[in-house]
Design an enzyme around this catalytic site. Structure first.
Site, PDB file in Angstrom:
ATOM      1  N   ASP A 252       0.544  -1.544  -0.241  1.00 21.76           N
ATOM      2  CA  ASP A 252       0.141  -0.247   0.315  1.00 21.76           C
ATOM      3  C   ASP A 252       0.842   1.258  -0.249  1.00 21.76           C
ATOM      4  OD1 ASP A 252      -2.104  -1.413   0.399  1.00 21.76           O
ATOM      5  OD2 ASP A 252      -2.890  -2.220   2.077  1.00 21.76           O
TER       6      ASP A 252
ATOM      7  N   ARG B 254      -0.814   0.936  16.678  1.00 17.03           N
ATOM      8  CA  ARG B 254      -1.272   2.851  15.684  1.00 17.03           C
ATOM      9  C   ARG B 254      -1.467   3.845  17.025  1.00 17.03           C
ATOM     10  NH1 ARG B 254       0.061  -0.001  12.257  1.00 17.03           N
ATOM     11  NH2 ARG B 254      -1.345  -0.958  11.219  1.00 17.03           N
TER      12      ARG B 254
ATOM     13  N   ASP C 258      -7.714   0.354  10.883  1.00 14.24           N
ATOM     14  CA  ASP C 258      -6.399   1.536  11.372  1.00 14.24           C
ATOM     15  C   ASP C 258      -6.675   2.878  11.154  1.00 14.24           C
ATOM     16  OD1 ASP C 258      -4.802  -0.226  12.844  1.00 14.24           O
ATOM     17  OD2 ASP C 258      -4.136  -0.977  11.201  1.00 14.24           O
TER      18      ASP C 258
ATOM     19  N   SER D 178      -1.740 -10.012   3.186  1.00 10.80           N
ATOM     20  CA  SER D 178      -2.176  -8.273   4.463  1.00 10.80           C
ATOM     21  C   SER D 178      -1.717  -8.788   5.854  1.00 10.80           C
ATOM     22  CB  SER D 178      -3.512  -8.113   4.188  1.00 10.80           C
ATOM     23  OG  SER D 178      -3.831  -6.524   4.624  1.00 10.80           O
TER      24      SER D 178
END
Length: 405
Positions: free
Chosen positions: A16, A96, A125, A177
């Site tokens: 990504d 995060r 996220d 992923s």
């Protein structure tokens, strides 16, 4: 878009974020891209990242060392709280907040016009990053390409990467992923998208932090963990900081097939998602802490704490680490941990944690009271207690029988 001259990009070097650099340059009038990688313990994933970022079009790479901040400020408070989200030990969610905070601070320091991230519009996220950014840079513009571009799948992402000469470490057949940090590794996508498919735990290369319980040794591994006021301080008697304790437990747990779960969780955006999570050290840490609380925390406090642990986990999962309620719950948790001091001994065996004894100078357990042998406990006291405790039940029964005076 032409007003965006400088963008700070949350950069991992994965699929990504690798293609976001050329995409931003094409679609935002060629801004300067400052790639920021949060080092949260993903180890070899940071190797070659600077060269790749610059080659792809970034002006520079900033690596923010966030391991101890993540462990000390987020993970350990959550362990003390006993926070679990549907059995998930919150691995991605733990990283995060500190990454989002670092992105905001760096963007302000660099005079950036926007912060970009590679989170999809389906995931959790995006919320976690952006809530942290709103907390520390409330006026900052956020660019989320997955909510803007025409790319619809990982295959199309790979097509874009190949067309723009972006080097990739994955293939179309191995493009799970993944998210990795010191605490955990997640696997999503491909064959895992069908809950009917058995995960390929024994396939070489699938698991990275450990091995399948089927492949674990036939002999157990003993490990002891020391706590002071709910905080882990030593493994097998050796004092070390919390992040090193997690590293050591990852090693021991991974070698014994500990901490692999296969769950379908409820995402914040409303859909269910299937994933395989590896959390070897964290699973041991949570288990040992819970065990020690059994002998050091009183019943009423323990029961309320267990209820609030769900609320605590929801806050972490939903990106609200930097919120007044989370801070208030942490204050409560810290009070409950005043006497959670002691040692828990365990043996690790083929994916299982088997407790092998615990001690605490603050224990509430009294062998004299609990023994089946003669003790100081007066068993006659129970009669009066039961009569009073059961009085409402007795009165109700008499009413129904018409015998209540």
């Amino acid at each position: 878009m032409s007003e965006i001259k400088k963008v700070v990009l949350a950069y991992s070097g994965g699929l990504d974020t690798s293609i976001i650099i050329p995409w931003l340059k094409e679609n935002y009038n060629n801004p300067e891209i400052i790639a920021v990688a949060g080092n949260v313990g993903q180890a070899d994933e940071l190797e070659g990242l600077e060269e790749k970022a610059i080659k792809t079009g970034a002006s520079k790479l900033i690596v923010a060392d966030l391991v101890d901040e993540m462990v000390d400020d987020v993970i350990i408070p959550s362990v003390k709280a006993g926070a679990k989200y549907e059995t998930y030990l919150l691995g991605t969610a733990f990283a995060r907040p500190v990454i989002g905070k670092a992105l905001a601070q760096i963007a302000l320091a660099e005079g950036a016009d926007a912060i970009a991230h590679g989170c999809t519009g389906k995931g959790n996220d995006q919320v976690r990053f952006e809530l942290a950014i709103k907390r520390f840079a409330p006026g900052m513009k956020v660019i989320a390409p997955w909510r803007e571009w025409d790319i619809k799948s990982r295959d199309e992402e790979i097509d874009y990467a190949e067309a723009h000469n972006v080097p990739l470490k994955i293939t179309r057949e191995t493009s799970y992923s993944k998210d990795k940090n010191l605490w955990h590794l997640s696997h999503e996508g491909l064959d895992l998208e069908d809950p009917a498919n058995e995960p390929q735990l024994e396939k070489p290369g699938f698991l990275e932090m450990g091995i399948s319980p089927l492949q674990a040794p036939d002999e157990p591994t003993y490990v002891s963990l020391d706590f002071e006021k709910g905080v882990p301080v030593a493994v097998n008697g050796e004092k070390m900081k919390a992040s090193d304790i997690i590293r050591k437990l990852n090693e021991l747990g991974g070698a014994n097939g500990i901490g692999i779960i296969d769950i379908v969780e409820n995402r914040l955006v409303g859909m269910k998602d299937r994933g395989i999570y590896e959390t070897p050290g964290g699973t041991i840490l949570y288990a040992a802490h819970e065990q020690l609380e059994m002998i050091t925390v009183d019943k009423d406090t323990m029961h309320l704490k267990q209820k609030l642990a769900i609320d605590f986990a929801d806050l972490v999962y939903n990106g609200k680490w930097y919120s007044p309620l989370r801070e208030a719950l942490s204050a409560f948790v810290d009070k409950t941990q005043e006497y959670v001091t002691g040692t828990v001994k365990m043996k690790l065996y083929k994916g299982n944690i088997i407790f092998a004894g615990m001690t605490s100078p603050c224990s509430l357990y009294s062998e004299n009271l609990a023994t089946f042998d003669e003790s100081d406990y007066n068993q006659k006291d129970a009669e009066g207690f039961i009569n009073l405790w059961g009085l409402p039940t007795k009165v109700q029964a008499l009413r129904e029988m018409g015998k209540l005076n």
